[in-house]
Motif scaffolding. Structure first.
Motif, mmCIF file in Angstrom:
data_model
loop_
_atom_site.group_PDB
_atom_site.id
_atom_site.type_symbol
_atom_site.label_atom_id
_atom_site.label_comp_id
_atom_site.label_asym_id
_atom_site.label_seq_id
_atom_site.Cartn_x
_atom_site.Cartn_y
_atom_site.Cartn_z
ATOM 1 N N HIS A 23 0.830 -1.213 0.000
ATOM 2 C CA HIS A 23 0.000 0.000 0.000
ATOM 3 C C HIS A 23 0.860 1.257 0.000
ATOM 4 C CE1 HIS A 23 -3.794 2.125 0.249
ATOM 5 N NE2 HIS A 23 -4.414 0.953 0.205
ATOM 6 N N GLY A 24 0.206 2.406 0.077
ATOM 7 C CA GLY A 24 0.863 3.692 -0.084
ATOM 8 C C GLY A 24 1.475 4.241 1.190
ATOM 9 N N GLY A 25 2.014 5.449 1.082
ATOM 10 C CA GLY A 25 2.672 6.105 2.196
ATOM 11 C C GLY A 25 1.751 6.284 3.387
ATOM 12 N N SER A 26 2.252 5.987 4.565
ATOM 13 C CA SER A 26 1.542 6.120 5.840
ATOM 14 C C SER A 26 0.414 5.110 6.007
ATOM 15 C CB SER A 26 0.982 7.539 6.034
ATOM 16 O OG SER A 26 2.032 8.479 6.054
ATOM 17 N N ALA A 27 0.279 4.160 5.091
ATOM 18 C CA ALA A 27 -0.837 3.214 5.149
ATOM 19 C C ALA A 27 -0.389 1.863 5.698
ATOM 20 C CB ALA A 27 -1.454 3.028 3.765
ATOM 21 N N TYR A 50 0.912 -6.466 4.442
ATOM 22 C CA TYR A 50 1.818 -6.209 5.563
ATOM 23 C C TYR A 50 1.773 -4.745 5.965
ATOM 24 C CZ TYR A 50 5.314 -4.145 2.333
ATOM 25 O OH TYR A 50 5.973 -3.343 1.420
ATOM 26 N N ASP A 51 2.251 -4.501 7.187
ATOM 27 C CA ASP A 51 2.405 -3.135 7.685
ATOM 28 C C ASP A 51 3.776 -2.626 7.276
ATOM 29 O OD1 ASP A 51 -0.047 -3.091 9.114
ATOM 30 O OD2 ASP A 51 0.877 -3.998 10.882
ATOM 31 N N HIS A 52 3.813 -1.501 6.553
ATOM 32 C CA HIS A 52 5.093 -0.838 6.322
ATOM 33 C C HIS A 52 5.766 -0.518 7.659
ATOM 34 C CE1 HIS A 52 4.812 -0.010 2.017
ATOM 35 N NE2 HIS A 52 3.597 0.494 2.169
ATOM 36 N N ARG A 53 7.062 -0.289 7.643
ATOM 37 C CA ARG A 53 7.716 0.295 8.812
ATOM 38 C C ARG A 53 6.939 1.560 9.229
ATOM 39 N NH1 ARG A 53 14.160 -0.279 7.907
ATOM 40 N NH2 ARG A 53 14.151 -2.000 6.399
ATOM 41 N N GLY A 93 0.605 -2.841 -6.161
ATOM 42 C CA GLY A 93 0.951 -1.675 -5.358
ATOM 43 C C GLY A 93 0.083 -0.479 -5.667
ATOM 44 N N LEU A 94 -0.200 0.319 -4.637
ATOM 45 C CA LEU A 94 -1.013 1.519 -4.790
ATOM 46 C C LEU A 94 -0.200 2.729 -4.339
ATOM 47 C CD1 LEU A 94 -4.759 1.921 -3.979
ATOM 48 C CD2 LEU A 94 -3.146 3.648 -3.190
ATOM 49 N N SER A 95 -0.153 3.759 -5.179
ATOM 50 C CA SER A 95 0.535 5.008 -4.873
ATOM 51 C C SER A 95 2.005 4.737 -4.572
ATOM 52 C CB SER A 95 -0.176 5.738 -3.733
ATOM 53 O OG SER A 95 0.284 7.067 -3.620
ATOM 54 N N MET A 96 2.480 5.050 -3.351
ATOM 55 C CA MET A 96 3.867 4.744 -3.027
ATOM 56 C C MET A 96 4.151 3.264 -3.215
ATOM 57 S SD MET A 96 5.974 5.244 0.572
ATOM 58 C CE MET A 96 5.433 3.665 1.288
ATOM 59 N N GLU A 254 -7.231 5.883 -5.288
ATOM 60 C CA GLU A 254 -7.810 4.824 -4.460
ATOM 61 C C GLU A 254 -8.287 3.675 -5.343
ATOM 62 O OE1 GLU A 254 -11.492 6.447 -2.884
ATOM 63 O OE2 GLU A 254 -11.985 7.335 -4.823
ATOM 64 N N ILE A 255 -8.601 2.539 -4.699
ATOM 65 C CA ILE A 255 -9.378 1.461 -5.339
ATOM 66 C C ILE A 255 -10.596 1.266 -4.438
ATOM 67 C CG2 ILE A 255 -9.387 -0.883 -6.280
ATOM 68 C CD1 ILE A 255 -6.380 -0.901 -6.245
ATOM 69 N N PRO A 256 -11.595 2.120 -4.564
ATOM 70 C CA PRO A 256 -12.726 2.066 -3.637
ATOM 71 C C PRO A 256 -13.630 0.864 -3.904
ATOM 72 C CG PRO A 256 -13.140 3.679 -5.350
ATOM 73 C CD PRO A 256 -11.740 3.187 -5.563
ATOM 74 N N ARG A 257 -14.384 0.491 -2.903
ATOM 75 C CA ARG A 257 -15.242 -0.695 -2.991
ATOM 76 C C ARG A 257 -16.122 -0.731 -4.245
ATOM 77 N NH1 ARG A 257 -17.100 -4.566 0.789
ATOM 78 N NH2 ARG A 257 -15.758 -3.582 2.352
ATOM 79 N N PRO A 258 -16.726 0.384 -4.681
ATOM 80 C CA PRO A 258 -17.571 0.298 -5.887
ATOM 81 C C PRO A 258 -16.816 -0.142 -7.149
ATOM 82 C CG PRO A 258 -18.092 2.285 -4.665
ATOM 83 C CD PRO A 258 -16.846 1.722 -4.051
ATOM 84 N N THR A 259 -15.475 -0.082 -7.125
ATOM 85 C CA THR A 259 -14.712 -0.491 -8.311
ATOM 86 C C THR A 259 -14.185 -1.917 -8.205
ATOM 87 O OG1 THR A 259 -12.525 0.263 -7.515
ATOM 88 C CG2 THR A 259 -13.957 1.900 -8.592
#
Length: 274
Positions: A23-27, A50-53, A93-96, A254-259
């Motif tokens: 996932h992306g930054g801070s996520a 997984y959780d990023h650092r 991967g999304l964003s970052m 984003e990849i929101p639920r409706p998509t």
């Protein structure tokens, strides 16, 4: 692993093709929602999140003092594959996270079966060849009002307000998004540490190396992405050999639920290759 501990969660059987979600930054991993993962696992696929650092239950540093670089964030997925004894995985991967996927596809092609990148740019929001972020989002970048992390509800209010800035015109399910952020907040060793991602020096641009990517590639991109307008995703699809672009109507960064009814089958199709 790489000198840190990363929290990892899996869905499905290790005997099935592996999909590693980044996932992306801070996520934290919470942003890959369980239902999304379960639908991929039904493919059948072995889905890893997984959780990023500095997010969730992974190794966390004091806010403002990350003891790692952007290159370390790129190395972490390889460490996860090593720990799980997976030779090669499909990367999403999304964003970052998309930027990390691109770098892995260039630098570690032997570990990558396919790539899917969403809400990702070939070079970033300041590239003069590509459209800039929306005026509304750009204006928000100058707001340096600190988040009061000691007040959970106030912090959640702020996170939701920021989250809305990145959404498209599809219905925004605030109760669901608030529950997601509340769960991520509760799981975090220190929620404020997630902001460390924004002070980590990024690696150099690899746009000039995108033509080296030789694995199957899918680009998912919201038609209303305010950070990386659709031209960023379309540029990726042109510059990565044989890549496909699928625009998610009404989606933002984003990849929101409706998509999901569009995005999940597309991911399952690209990950059907070995």
């Amino acid at each position: 692993m790489n000198g840190v501990e990363l929290c990892v969660d899996t869905f499905g059987s290790p005997a099935d093709p592996a999909i590693l979600l980044i996932h992306g930054g801070s996520a934290s991993m919470d942003h890959w929602e369980p239902e999304f993962c379960e639908r991929l696992a039904a493919g059948p696929r072995y889905v890893i999140r997984y959780d990023h650092r500095d997010t969730g239950r992974s190794t966390t540093y004091e806010p403002g003092a990350p003891k790692y670089t952007g290159e370390d964030l790129v190395a972490d997925p390889i460490g996860i594959l090593d720990a799980l004894k997976i030779d090669k995985a499909h990367l999403v991967g999304l964003s970052m996270g998309g930027a990390i996927v691109l770098q892995l596809a260039v630098e570690h092609p032997d570990r990558v079966a396919s790539i899917t990148v969403s809400s990702t740019s070939p070079s970033g929001p300041s590239d003069p060849d590509l459209p800039p972020p929306s005026e509304k989002l750009s204006a928000s970048f100058s707001d340096d009002t600190p988040i009061d992390w000691s007040d959970t509800e106030a912090a959640l209010d702020r996170l939701i307000a920021d989250d809305r800035l990145y959404a498209g015109s599809l219905p925004y399910d605030e109760p669901a998004r608030r529950a997601l952020y509340a769960q991520a907040f509760a799981r975090s060793i220190n929620p404020a540490s997630a902001t460390n991602h924004w002070s980590v020096a990024p690696g150099g641009s690899i746009r000039h190396r995108l033509t080296e990517i030789a694995v199957p590639a899918l680009v998912l991109h919201g038609t209303e992405d305010p950070l990386f307008p659709p031209a960023h995703g379309e540029a990726l699809a042109r510059e990565i050999p044989n890549a496909r672009v699928v625009l998610l109507e009404g989606a933002g960064h984003e990849i929101p639920r409706p998509t999901w009814d569009t995005a999940i089958p597309e991911i399952l199709t690209i990950t059907s290759t070995n």
